[in-house]
Design a protein around this motif. Structure first.
Motif, short mmCIF file in Angstrom:
data_model
loop_
_atom_site.label_atom_id
_atom_site.label_comp_id
_atom_site.label_asym_id
_atom_site.label_seq_id
_atom_site.Cartn_x
_atom_site.Cartn_y
_atom_site.Cartn_z
N GLU A 212 0.81 -1.23 0.00
CA GLU A 212 0.00 0.00 0.00
C GLU A 212 0.84 1.28 0.00
OE1 GLU A 212 -3.02 -0.23 3.08
OE2 GLU A 212 -4.28 -1.45 1.78
N PHE A 213 2.16 1.14 0.25
CA PHE A 213 2.99 2.35 0.30
C PHE A 213 2.99 3.07 -1.05
CE2 PHE A 213 6.02 0.60 3.85
CZ PHE A 213 4.93 0.43 4.68
N ASN A 214 2.90 2.27 -2.11
CA ASN A 214 3.02 2.86 -3.44
C ASN A 214 1.70 2.92 -4.21
OD1 ASN A 214 5.86 3.20 -3.21
ND2 ASN A 214 6.05 0.98 -3.45
N LEU A 215 0.61 2.62 -3.54
CA LEU A 215 -0.70 2.73 -4.20
C LEU A 215 -1.30 4.10 -3.87
CD1 LEU A 215 -2.22 -0.83 -3.58
CD2 LEU A 215 -1.06 0.04 -5.62
N THR A 216 -2.33 4.46 -4.61
CA THR A 216 -2.99 5.75 -4.39
C THR A 216 -3.51 5.85 -2.95
OG1 THR A 216 -3.86 5.28 -6.57
CG2 THR A 216 -4.62 7.29 -5.53
N LYS A 217 -3.33 7.02 -2.36
CA LYS A 217 -3.83 7.23 -0.99
C LYS A 217 -5.05 8.14 -1.00
CE LYS A 217 0.72 6.33 0.43
NZ LYS A 217 1.91 6.72 -0.24
N PRO A 218 -5.95 8.01 -0.05
CA PRO A 218 -5.95 7.00 1.00
C PRO A 218 -6.19 5.59 0.45
CG PRO A 218 -8.02 8.20 1.03
CD PRO A 218 -7.15 8.88 0.01
N SER A 219 -5.74 4.59 1.21
CA SER A 219 -5.84 3.20 0.75
C SER A 219 -7.26 2.68 0.92
CB SER A 219 -4.93 2.31 1.57
OG SER A 219 -3.66 2.87 1.69
N TYR A 220 -7.80 2.12 -0.14
CA TYR A 220 -9.06 1.40 -0.03
C TYR A 220 -8.76 -0.07 -0.23
CZ TYR A 220 -11.58 5.81 -0.26
OH TYR A 220 -12.05 7.06 0.01
N THR A 221 -9.32 -0.90 0.63
CA THR A 221 -9.05 -2.33 0.58
C THR A 221 -9.32 -2.90 -0.81
OG1 THR A 221 -9.61 -2.46 2.90
CG2 THR A 221 -9.59 -4.53 1.70
N ILE A 222 -10.39 -2.46 -1.43
CA ILE A 222 -10.74 -3.02 -2.75
C ILE A 222 -9.65 -2.71 -3.79
CG2 ILE A 222 -12.18 -1.02 -3.43
CD1 ILE A 222 -12.70 -4.77 -4.38
N HIS A 223 -9.03 -1.53 -3.69
CA HIS A 223 -7.96 -1.19 -4.63
C HIS A 223 -6.74 -2.08 -4.41
CE1 HIS A 223 -9.65 3.18 -4.98
NE2 HIS A 223 -10.39 2.29 -5.60
N THR A 224 -6.41 -2.27 -3.14
CA THR A 224 -5.27 -3.13 -2.80
C THR A 224 -5.52 -4.55 -3.29
OG1 THR A 224 -4.95 -1.75 -0.86
CG2 THR A 224 -3.74 -3.83 -0.92
N LEU A 225 -6.74 -5.04 -3.06
CA LEU A 225 -7.09 -6.40 -3.48
C LEU A 225 -7.00 -6.55 -5.00
CD1 LEU A 225 -10.13 -7.04 -1.11
CD2 LEU A 225 -7.97 -8.29 -1.08
N ALA A 226 -7.52 -5.55 -5.71
CA ALA A 226 -7.52 -5.62 -7.18
C ALA A 226 -6.09 -5.62 -7.70
CB ALA A 226 -8.30 -4.44 -7.75
N TYR A 227 -5.24 -4.79 -7.08
CA TYR A 227 -3.84 -4.72 -7.48
C TYR A 227 -3.14 -6.06 -7.22
CZ TYR A 227 1.08 -3.46 -7.40
OH TYR A 227 2.44 -3.44 -7.63
N LEU A 228 -3.37 -6.63 -6.04
CA LEU A 228 -2.70 -7.89 -5.68
C LEU A 228 -3.16 -9.03 -6.59
CD1 LEU A 228 -2.71 -7.73 -1.77
CD2 LEU A 228 -0.72 -7.61 -3.28
N ARG A 229 -4.44 -9.04 -6.93
CA ARG A 229 -4.96 -10.11 -7.79
C ARG A 229 -4.30 -10.06 -9.17
NH1 ARG A 229 -11.25 -10.38 -8.36
NH2 ARG A 229 -10.88 -8.27 -9.07
N GLU A 230 -4.07 -8.83 -9.62
CA GLU A 230 -3.44 -8.68 -10.94
C GLU A 230 -1.96 -9.06 -10.88
OE1 GLU A 230 -4.86 -5.22 -13.09
OE2 GLU A 230 -2.80 -4.98 -13.81
N LYS A 231 -1.31 -8.68 -9.78
CA LYS A 231 0.12 -8.94 -9.66
C LYS A 231 0.41 -10.41 -9.36
CE LYS A 231 4.26 -7.01 -7.72
NZ LYS A 231 4.84 -6.48 -6.48
#
Ligand code: ATP
Length: 194
Positions: free
Chosen positions: A79-98
């Motif tokens: 989450e350090f390098n994702l858009t802030k503020p962090s939304y769980t759904i954004h983090t999840l979508a990013y991780l699923r893709e990665k």
């Protein structure tokens, strides 16, 4: 070897990580079908600078030290390098893709289940990912617990918080056994929270 793995994500500020967190993470990693638990350290919110919140790198280092001797527990700085503020759904979508070969679950205390319906895209989180919920004191019985994508995991209730630990340090009280020993050493060495 690229076998399918189930990862439980434990989100928090971990300011500092304490044995309440460690016990939950260990139970999730050892007593369920999760292969690993990742502590996802939340970054500073640039719009909400909070006094007393250590820099994200320092909080990351403490979780790293706390988990070093457990191969199923890891720390993530995603989450350090994702858009802030962090939304769980954004983090999840990013991780699923990665990590397309991994399946991600969100670890949540029962107390957080009560306001889960206010989370951004909570239905998507529920349908496409799923929750692993542990019981917490004073939580009201949420009907979400009966949802097929919610797994309720039995865990002991430990009434300690990072706030309590920070107060102990500020008041020169011992925090021995409240945090993993390597975390206590880091706190002492770097004079955190004084
Ligand atoms: P603070 O006192 O600074 O608010 P905290 O101890 O609640 O911190 P967080 O980093 O906010 O720590 O916690 C991360 C996650 O762990 C949160 O979802 C929180 O509900 C949960 N949690 C905190 N303390 C405990 C505990 N003693 N047992 C189980 N879960 C906990």
């Amino acid at each position: 070897m690229n076998t399918h793995q189930k990862i439980g994500l434990f989100f928090g500020s971990f300011n500092p990580v304490h044995i309440g967190h460690m016990i939950i993470a260990n139970i999730m990693a050892e007593n369920t079908d999760l292969n690993k638990v990742w502590f996802v350290v939340s970054p500073q919110n640039p719009f909400k600078l909070s006094k007393g919140l250590l820099h994200e790198f320092d909080r990351y280092d403490m979780v790293k030290a706390a988990t070093a001797d457990h191969y199923k527990l890891e720390v993530s700085d995603v989450e350090f390098n994702l858009t802030k503020p962090s939304y769980t759904i954004h983090t999840l979508a990013y991780l699923r893709e990665k990590f397309p070969d991994k399946e991600f679950k969100v670890i949540l205390g029962e107390d957080n289940l009560e306001n889960f319906s206010k989370w951004k895209n909570h239905e998507e989180i529920l349908e496409q990912f799923g929750l692993y919920v542990y019981q917490r004191p004073h939580a009201t019985n949420s009907e979400l617990k009966r949802h097929p994508n919610v797994k309720v995991v039995d865990a002991p209730l430990l009434d300690i918080s990072a706030t309590y630990i920070r107060n102990c340090i500020r008041n020169n009280k011992s925090i021995r056994y409240l945090v993993p020993e390597p975390v206590e050493q880091l706190i002492r060495l770097k004079h955190y929270y004084q």
